[in-house]
Every structure is written in structure tokens, then in C-alpha cells.
Design an enzyme around this catalytic site. Sequence first.
Site, PDB file in Angstrom:
ATOM      1  N   ARG A 229     -53.737 -60.190  95.638  1.00 29.66           N
ATOM      2  CA  ARG A 229     -53.325 -61.595  95.647  1.00 29.66           C
ATOM      3  C   ARG A 229     -51.806 -61.654  95.808  1.00 29.66           C
ATOM      4  O   ARG A 229     -51.074 -60.888  95.172  1.00 29.66           O
ATOM      5  CB  ARG A 229     -53.707 -62.293  94.333  1.00 29.66           C
ATOM      6  CG  ARG A 229     -55.194 -62.624  94.195  1.00 29.66           C
ATOM      7  CD  ARG A 229     -55.634 -63.708  95.174  1.00 29.66           C
ATOM      8  NE  ARG A 229     -57.041 -64.052  95.019  1.00 29.66           N
ATOM      9  CZ  ARG A 229     -58.040 -63.515  95.718  1.00 29.66           C
ATOM     10  NH1 ARG A 229     -57.801 -62.584  96.616  1.00 29.66           N
ATOM     11  NH2 ARG A 229     -59.292 -63.916  95.519  1.00 29.66           N
ATOM     12  N   HIS A 277     -55.473 -62.383 105.238  1.00 27.89           N
ATOM     13  CA  HIS A 277     -56.401 -62.372 104.089  1.00 27.89           C
ATOM     14  C   HIS A 277     -57.850 -62.091 104.520  1.00 27.89           C
ATOM     15  O   HIS A 277     -58.723 -62.965 104.432  1.00 27.89           O
ATOM     16  CB  HIS A 277     -56.310 -63.689 103.309  1.00 27.89           C
ATOM     17  CG  HIS A 277     -56.887 -63.580 101.932  1.00 27.89           C
ATOM     18  ND1 HIS A 277     -56.412 -64.272 100.849  1.00 27.89           N
ATOM     19  CD2 HIS A 277     -57.911 -62.820 101.445  1.00 27.89           C
ATOM     20  CE1 HIS A 277     -57.126 -63.967  99.770  1.00 27.89           C
ATOM     21  NE2 HIS A 277     -58.050 -63.073 100.116  1.00 27.89           N
TER      22      HIS A 277
HETATM   23  P1  NDP Z   1     -62.205 -56.098  89.050  1.00 25.77           P
HETATM   24  O1  NDP Z   1     -62.180 -57.337  88.256  1.00 25.77           O
HETATM   25  O2  NDP Z   1     -63.486 -55.337  89.201  1.00 25.77           O
HETATM   26  O3  NDP Z   1     -61.141 -55.064  88.437  1.00 25.77           O
HETATM   27  C1  NDP Z   1     -59.872 -55.421  88.059  1.00 25.77           C
HETATM   28  C2  NDP Z   1     -59.060 -54.163  87.742  1.00 25.77           C
HETATM   29  O4  NDP Z   1     -57.716 -54.543  87.435  1.00 25.77           O
HETATM   30  C3  NDP Z   1     -59.598 -53.413  86.516  1.00 25.77           C
HETATM   31  O5  NDP Z   1     -59.377 -52.041  86.664  1.00 25.77           O
HETATM   32  C4  NDP Z   1     -58.708 -53.975  85.402  1.00 25.77           C
HETATM   33  O6  NDP Z   1     -58.551 -53.120  84.289  1.00 25.77           O
HETATM   34  C5  NDP Z   1     -57.390 -54.093  86.115  1.00 25.77           C
HETATM   35  N1  NDP Z   1     -56.527 -55.056  85.429  1.00 25.77           N
HETATM   36  C6  NDP Z   1     -56.736 -56.372  85.210  1.00 25.77           C
HETATM   37  N2  NDP Z   1     -55.715 -56.908  84.527  1.00 25.77           N
HETATM   38  C7  NDP Z   1     -54.850 -55.894  84.293  1.00 25.77           C
HETATM   39  C8  NDP Z   1     -53.602 -55.807  83.619  1.00 25.77           C
HETATM   40  N3  NDP Z   1     -53.044 -56.876  83.033  1.00 25.77           N
HETATM   41  N4  NDP Z   1     -52.985 -54.612  83.572  1.00 25.77           N
HETATM   42  C9  NDP Z   1     -53.553 -53.532  84.143  1.00 25.77           C
HETATM   43  N5  NDP Z   1     -54.733 -53.530  84.799  1.00 25.77           N
HETATM   44  C10 NDP Z   1     -55.366 -54.711  84.858  1.00 25.77           C
HETATM   45  O7  NDP Z   1     -61.580 -56.442  90.463  1.00 25.77           O
HETATM   46  P2  NDP Z   1     -62.022 -55.920  91.939  1.00 25.77           P
HETATM   47  O8  NDP Z   1     -61.716 -54.476  92.040  1.00 25.77           O
HETATM   48  O9  NDP Z   1     -63.402 -56.377  92.246  1.00 25.77           O
HETATM   49  O10 NDP Z   1     -61.036 -56.800  92.853  1.00 25.77           O
HETATM   50  C11 NDP Z   1     -59.629 -56.771  92.688  1.00 25.77           C
HETATM   51  C12 NDP Z   1     -59.014 -57.983  93.357  1.00 25.77           C
HETATM   52  O11 NDP Z   1     -59.057 -57.848  94.769  1.00 25.77           O
HETATM   53  C13 NDP Z   1     -59.743 -59.311  93.139  1.00 25.77           C
HETATM   54  O12 NDP Z   1     -59.433 -59.869  91.880  1.00 25.77           O
HETATM   55  C14 NDP Z   1     -59.236 -60.157  94.266  1.00 25.77           C
HETATM   56  O13 NDP Z   1     -58.106 -60.900  93.883  1.00 25.77           O
HETATM   57  C15 NDP Z   1     -58.830 -59.138  95.329  1.00 25.77           C
HETATM   58  N6  NDP Z   1     -59.632 -59.276  96.563  1.00 25.77           N
HETATM   59  C16 NDP Z   1     -58.970 -59.399  97.763  1.00 25.77           C
HETATM   60  C17 NDP Z   1     -59.692 -59.496  98.940  1.00 25.77           C
HETATM   61  C18 NDP Z   1     -59.010 -59.550 100.252  1.00 25.77           C
HETATM   62  O14 NDP Z   1     -59.667 -59.734 101.271  1.00 25.77           O
HETATM   63  N7  NDP Z   1     -57.711 -59.380 100.340  1.00 25.77           N
HETATM   64  C19 NDP Z   1     -61.161 -59.504  98.937  1.00 25.77           C
HETATM   65  C20 NDP Z   1     -61.739 -59.338  97.647  1.00 25.77           C
HETATM   66  C21 NDP Z   1     -60.984 -59.237  96.491  1.00 25.77           C
HETATM   67  P3  NDP Z   1     -59.794 -52.829  83.287  1.00 25.77           P
HETATM   68  O15 NDP Z   1     -60.720 -51.950  84.069  1.00 25.77           O
HETATM   69  O16 NDP Z   1     -59.210 -52.130  82.152  1.00 25.77           O
HETATM   70  O17 NDP Z   1     -60.399 -54.181  82.980  1.00 25.77           O
END
Ligand code: NDP
Length: 314
Positions: A229, A277
Site C-alpha cells: 500500500r 496497482h
Molecule cells: P496478511 O494479513 O496475510 O499478513 C500481514 C503480514 O504483515 C503478517 O506477517 C503480519 O505479521 C505483518 N504485519 C502486520 N502488521 C505489522 C506490524 N505492525 N509490524 C510488523 N509486521 C506486521 O497479508 P497478505 O500477505 O495477504 O497481504 C499483504 C498486503 O498486500 C495486503 O494487506 C494488501 O494491502 C497488499 N496487496 C496488494 C496487492 C497489489 O496488487 N498491489 C494485491 C493484494 C494485496 P503477523 O504474521 O505477526 O500478524
Amino acid sequence: MEQALGTLVFYSDFDDFDTWKNALQMHLPGLKVVHASAIDRPEDVHYALVWKPPEGFFQRMPNLRLIINLGAGVDSLVARQDLPKDIPITRITDPNMARMMAGYVLFAVLRHAREIPFFEAAQRRGAWAYRHPRSPEDITVAVLGLGQLGATAAHELQRQGFRTLGWSRSPARIEGVECFAGMEALDGVLGQADIVVLMLPLTPLTKHLFDRQRLAKMRPGAAFVNVARGALVDQAALTDLLRSGHIGAATLDVFEREPLAPGDPLWNMPQVLITPHLASVAIPSTSARQIAENIERIASGQAPAHTIEPARGY
Ligand code: NDP
């Protein structure tokens, strides 16, 4: 069957209603699927499959049981003031979507690692500009965010032989990936990486996490890839650091404001690759199964799988 399942309402800016309807009804022939513009009995709607619906959208549906976010990132949904309380929210968590994202990340990382922009520029000059390739194990890639998409991308990168570091909120284990967790580890991970890949959700804790100070912790000349994002990053600071050369190159799929404004300086930077995107998208033919399973669970009184935590933001 139809009465037992009720109605699913669909809303998306993309023109893909018929594709989703057909994919869902392949799994649940008894489910009535209607476009939001054609709801006649809002009280029959139990499920909403939505991407950025208009303000007040859910208020018309008193018997809603499940909200399904039509994508992996839920930031725009959980930030809304009009979300009905106590209705579970799920998102698309499809292995094929993760594979599509991993493909984009692999492309971006290989492009930087193999210095493809340098050779493209040389070709345009008609120059045979040999540069000896670096071995992948001598290149460190940091994947920040190890969720469904991030973990798949990290796995692919280590499979290509890159030294791969991962960072998440809670400790993770991915074979072949050196995993770190928590804020105290972030700057150390950034300082080791030749290529940084952002795969974090946008939440109150991650908004502008990559401000000027933190971006300055990156190795001089390192490459930056953002497929998560735009608002994770202070875009003005990123632009300045690219201009100064502290950040050597970037692949950007997401921006603070989308579409990126026509006059934005990023457009004209030769070291920056911009895509609109689309690193990964929800794929109806494969995501429909997961959605159908959740609808069946709700219809039989069970809790849905893959719910998100609105208070946490992901
Ligand atoms: P998930 O919700 O499965 O995973 C999020 C990850 O980020 C987890 O490892 C989580 O840690 C970590 N995280 C969250 N908050 C923090 C923090 N404050 N500090 C450190 N680590 C943190 O997300 P996805 O992998 O499914 O997707 C990631 C992002 O990709 C989506 O939220 C979306 O915004 C983006 N996206 C972009 C697309 C594009 O086309 N450009 C398409 C699809 C998605 P923990 O495991 O400990 O919870």
C-alpha cells in the site's frame, strides 16, 4: 436450497459481476447472486461480496451475516465509519492470488538483481555494456510482512538462491528465510538488504512506517519495491531519497494517491518502474471456492474461516 442460503449482494468498481456470479454458482447453485444496483429485497441479503462500496451501503441490509472483502487488503473496509458491528469480515486468501503476487515480486527483484534497466538503457544506445552478474546468494532481499502473500514471495525468493530476510509482527518460520519480528528488529533488517520488498497491510501501526528517517536506514544504493500500500511510505521522502541516489531504484505498484498524479516527479525517474496497482488480483475461478465454503459454514451455523480483526486492521 436457495431459500436456505439466501442472497449474496455484489459490489465492485470493476466490470466483473457476471464472472463472479458464475464462479460462485458453480459451487453453490442455490445461492442467489445479485448486483448491488438490482437488489429488490434487501432483507434477504445475508452475504456481501464487496470492493469499496459507497457510504451507507450495509445499512439497507438488516440480516447481513458475512462481509467478504473482494481482495486481500482490508484497509479501506476497516477504516469505514459505517461498518455494521459484530458481522464477521473475511477476505480473499487464495493460493493463486499469492502465486500471482510472488511472480510480480520475483520479476521486480530479478530485474534489480540482474541490473536489467542498465542493459535496457545500453541497448537503446546500441552499446555492448558487459557487467558481470552477481550471484544471488551475494544479494540480500528483505521481505517486510510475512502473511499469505509475503510468505509465498519470500519462499520463491529463497528458492532462487537470494539470501532472504523476513520481518513480521510475531515470529514466523519459513524454511530458508531468516525471520525477524517486532519493531526493534526492523532497522537492522533494513540495513542489511540490497533489495527491500514491502508486503505489509496498511494499519494504524504501519501507516507512514517508512518515513524519511526509516528510509534513510536502507543501505546506500539499495532498491525498494512496494507492492502493498502506498500510504506505508512517505512518498515525498521516497522521491527525495531516489533523487539523491540513497535509494538506488524502485519498483512501485502502489501510491499514496491512486492514480498517481500526472505531474508527479516519480513518472520521469528512469530508475523507477511504475505499474498501476495490479501486482495481484482476486481470481474468481479459484477464490470462489473459499467464499462458497464460508457461506456454507455460515448457513450451517459455523464460524467462517479467514476472518480479519477490524481493531488490528488486518
Ligand atoms: P496478511 O494479513 O496475510 O499478513 C500481514 C503480514 O504483515 C503478517 O506477517 C503480519 O505479521 C505483518 N504485519 C502486520 N502488521 C505489522 C506490524 N505492525 N509490524 C510488523 N509486521 C506486521 O497479508 P497478505 O500477505 O495477504 O497481504 C499483504 C498486503 O498486500 C495486503 O494487506 C494488501 O494491502 C497488499 N496487496 C496488494 C496487492 C497489489 O496488487 N498491489 C494485491 C493484494 C494485496 P503477523 O504474521 O505477526 O500478524
